[in-house]
Design an enzyme around this catalytic site. Structure first.
Site, PDB file in Angstrom:
ATOM      1  N   LYS A 147      33.011   6.934  84.170  1.00  0.00           N
ATOM      2  CA  LYS A 147      32.306   6.194  84.747  1.00  0.00           C
ATOM      3  C   LYS A 147      31.646   7.119  85.992  1.00  0.00           C
ATOM      4  O   LYS A 147      30.683   6.924  86.476  1.00  0.00           O
ATOM      5  CB  LYS A 147      32.862   4.981  85.333  1.00  0.00           C
ATOM      6  CG  LYS A 147      33.218   3.725  84.286  1.00  0.00           C
ATOM      7  CD  LYS A 147      32.942   2.529  84.469  1.00  0.00           C
ATOM      8  CE  LYS A 147      33.196   1.652  83.230  1.00  0.00           C
ATOM      9  NZ  LYS A 147      33.135   0.436  83.442  1.00  0.00           N
ATOM     10  N   LYS A 181      33.404   5.121  72.124  1.00  0.00           N
ATOM     11  CA  LYS A 181      33.487   3.827  71.830  1.00  0.00           C
ATOM     12  C   LYS A 181      32.223   2.895  72.400  1.00  0.00           C
ATOM     13  O   LYS A 181      31.343   3.224  73.160  1.00  0.00           O
ATOM     14  CB  LYS A 181      34.688   3.425  72.962  1.00  0.00           C
ATOM     15  CG  LYS A 181      34.209   2.628  74.183  1.00  0.00           C
ATOM     16  CD  LYS A 181      35.384   1.920  75.066  1.00  0.00           C
ATOM     17  CE  LYS A 181      34.787   1.785  76.477  1.00  0.00           C
ATOM     18  NZ  LYS A 181      35.328   0.327  76.715  1.00  0.00           N
ATOM     19  N   LYS A 195      29.871  -2.211  76.660  1.00  0.00           N
ATOM     20  CA  LYS A 195      28.693  -3.130  77.042  1.00  0.00           C
ATOM     21  C   LYS A 195      27.595  -2.967  77.885  1.00  0.00           C
ATOM     22  O   LYS A 195      26.645  -3.229  77.972  1.00  0.00           O
ATOM     23  CB  LYS A 195      29.532  -4.607  77.244  1.00  0.00           C
ATOM     24  CG  LYS A 195      30.121  -4.526  78.714  1.00  0.00           C
ATOM     25  CD  LYS A 195      30.499  -5.885  79.129  1.00  0.00           C
ATOM     26  CE  LYS A 195      31.901  -6.278  79.073  1.00  0.00           C
ATOM     27  NZ  LYS A 195      32.702  -5.444  80.361  1.00  0.00           N
TER      28      LYS A 195
HETATM   29  P1  ATP Z   1      31.837  -1.526  80.380  1.00  0.00           P
HETATM   30  O1  ATP Z   1      31.061  -1.094  79.427  1.00  0.00           O
HETATM   31  O2  ATP Z   1      31.373  -2.158  81.476  1.00  0.00           O
HETATM   32  O3  ATP Z   1      32.810  -0.667  80.921  1.00  0.00           O
HETATM   33  P2  ATP Z   1      33.699  -2.558  78.389  1.00  0.00           P
HETATM   34  O4  ATP Z   1      32.712  -2.848  77.329  1.00  0.00           O
HETATM   35  O5  ATP Z   1      34.512  -1.295  78.386  1.00  0.00           O
HETATM   36  O6  ATP Z   1      32.661  -2.368  79.828  1.00  0.00           O
HETATM   37  P3  ATP Z   1      35.541  -4.259  79.574  1.00  0.00           P
HETATM   38  O7  ATP Z   1      35.182  -5.568  80.249  1.00  0.00           O
HETATM   39  O8  ATP Z   1      36.102  -3.242  80.476  1.00  0.00           O
HETATM   40  O9  ATP Z   1      34.361  -3.975  78.734  1.00  0.00           O
HETATM   41  O10 ATP Z   1      36.828  -4.509  78.584  1.00  0.00           O
HETATM   42  C1  ATP Z   1      37.236  -5.857  78.090  1.00  0.00           C
HETATM   43  C2  ATP Z   1      38.394  -5.548  77.038  1.00  0.00           C
HETATM   44  O11 ATP Z   1      37.772  -5.256  75.984  1.00  0.00           O
HETATM   45  C3  ATP Z   1      39.272  -4.477  77.360  1.00  0.00           C
HETATM   46  O12 ATP Z   1      40.725  -5.073  76.901  1.00  0.00           O
HETATM   47  C4  ATP Z   1      39.111  -3.378  76.466  1.00  0.00           C
HETATM   48  O13 ATP Z   1      39.949  -2.611  76.256  1.00  0.00           O
HETATM   49  C5  ATP Z   1      38.077  -4.168  75.285  1.00  0.00           C
HETATM   50  N1  ATP Z   1      37.432  -3.161  74.793  1.00  0.00           N
HETATM   51  C6  ATP Z   1      36.195  -2.808  75.432  1.00  0.00           C
HETATM   52  N2  ATP Z   1      35.242  -1.932  74.419  1.00  0.00           N
HETATM   53  C7  ATP Z   1      36.059  -2.041  73.289  1.00  0.00           C
HETATM   54  C8  ATP Z   1      35.639  -1.223  72.059  1.00  0.00           C
HETATM   55  N3  ATP Z   1      34.871  -0.485  71.787  1.00  0.00           N
HETATM   56  N4  ATP Z   1      36.596  -1.574  71.146  1.00  0.00           N
HETATM   57  C9  ATP Z   1      37.813  -2.146  71.271  1.00  0.00           C
HETATM   58  N5  ATP Z   1      38.029  -2.798  72.356  1.00  0.00           N
HETATM   59  C10 ATP Z   1      37.301  -2.816  73.585  1.00  0.00           C
END
Ligand code: ATP
Ligand code: LTN
Length: 334
Positions: free
Chosen positions: A115, A197, A200
């Site tokens: 980040k 990965k 969002k």
């Molecule tokens: P950002 O992109 O804003 O960092 P993020 O998509 O990583 O957000 P979070 O809100 O940080 O999402 O995560 C919410 C949950 O979703 C966490 O338990 C995280 O481990 C899970 N998660 C996020 N991205 C993935 C992915 N690509 N595959 C599986 N689990 C995920």
């Protein structure tokens, strides 16, 4: 309503429209715990502000994330659904745990490194101490189990280390939590760069499939998904794109990878991608419909938020007064 049950806690940031990674890696698995555990599912808005947010969007997404929790099957009567900033003990314990978390530990966190690279103009202290706030979310409720995606494993281990450290100095204070990482959906990859990965907050909209995308959008994104040279639909090294698509397919259909590989043997990439798009869009349709219904009833969502915050507050306050006593903070007699 809950009492002696063991506790599950998890959180999702309202930092963007949720993806099928959030769904398959986290939210979809949450409701399985609702009967056996006292489950707290939190919309972690305080975590979201470690990256700059537009206030009106943050507010809207907070409602949306709560509505998605419910639309994905979490009954507010059986789960404590709440917003992090509504329970001030998260910030209070967060500060305390900052003082029991080492600079070196935080420096090693890969999410912080990723980040900071993405937000080079805003590497703020909150982004750095993010895992200590996450530990406070978890430890406040004496949590046993934390269902998360693979990417959160490192943060969870740090939360365990912090809990153990505090317990060693002050005697048993916190339950030491365990992670629960689902087998299939733990790491859904980007459709454009399948070694990364799916996230969002990815700037490339074609890389992410969102829970609320229309069927047309979902089909288009899968059609454009990056695959590899070759033409076999099998999992394996050098085939990250196809592996990811097969994984998504098996998560939505509950089939095994072997079954899926057999089903698609001899089929071209194009037809395979359409099949993945179909099962994804069809599985998400009921979630989308329920979400739309819930978003039209803001008063209901506000009632859920209020009820969730009250319940969370009662339990968070109990842990926090224990912590204050252990630390040697004086009590104010009013
Ligand atoms: P950002 O992109 O804003 O960092 P993020 O998509 O990583 O957000 P979070 O809100 O940080 O999402 O995560 C919410 C949950 O979703 C966490 O338990 C995280 O481990 C899970 N998660 C996020 N991205 C993935 C992915 N690509 N595959 C599986 N689990 C995920
Ligand atoms: N750090 C997590 C979100 C999160 C969380 C938590 C998850 C904040 N607090 C407590 C589980 C338990 C993330 O970035 N995905």
């Amino acid at each position: 309503m809950f009492n002696d049950k063991k506790v599950v806690f998890s959180g999702v940031q309202p930092s963007g429209n949720l993806t099928i990674g959030n769904y398959l890696g986290a939210i979809r698995n949450f409701s399985a715990f609702s009967e056996e555990y006292h489950c707290y599912y939190c919309v972690v808005d305080m975590h979201a502000i470690t990256v700059r947010q537009v206030p009106a969007e943050l507010r809207r997404r907070t409602y949306e994330t709560l509505a998605l929790y419910i639309a994905c099957g979490l009954d507010p009567q059986k789960n404590t659904l709440f917003v992090q900033s509504h329970v001030p003990q998260h910030a209070e314990l967060g500060w305390v745990l900052d003082c029991y978390t080492m600079f070196g530990e935080l420096s090693r966190m890969t999410q912080f490194k990723d980040k900071s690279a993405k937000n080079a103009d805003n590497i703020n202290a909150g982004l750095f101490t993010y895992p200590a706030l996450m530990a406070s979310d978890i430890l406040l409720y004496q949590t046993e189990l934390v269902p998360v995606g693979q990417d959160q494993k490192q943060h969870l281990e740090l939360a365990r280390d912090i809990a153990n450290r505090f317990n060693q100095i002050y005697g048993e204070t916190f339950v030491v939590p365990e992670g629960y990482i689902a087998k299939g959906g733990a790491k859904i990859m980007s459709l454009q760069e399948p070694t990364k990965k799916m996230s969002k907050s990815d700037a490339n909209e074609n890389a992410v499939v969102r829970i609320l995308d229309s069927k047309d959008d979902i089909m288009r994104k899968f059609k454009r998904a990056v695959t590899d040279s070759g033409n076999e639909i099998i999992c394996g090294e050098g085939k990250e794109g196809i592996t990811n698509l097969l994984n998504i397919y098996t998560c939505f259909t509950n089939k095994t990878v072997e079954e899926a590989q057999r089903e698609f043997a001899g089929m071209g990439y194009g037809a395979f991608k359409l099949a993945v798009g179909e099962v994804c869009a069809d599985s998400l349709r009921p979630v989308r419909d329920e979400f739309a219904r819930l978003m039209a009833d803001k008063a209901y969502l506000e009632q859920v938020m209020a009820q969730g915050a009250e319940d969370a507050y009662k339990n968070a306050r109990r842990t926090m007064s224990k912590v204050r006593r252990k630390l040697g903070f004086t009590e104010l007699k009013r």
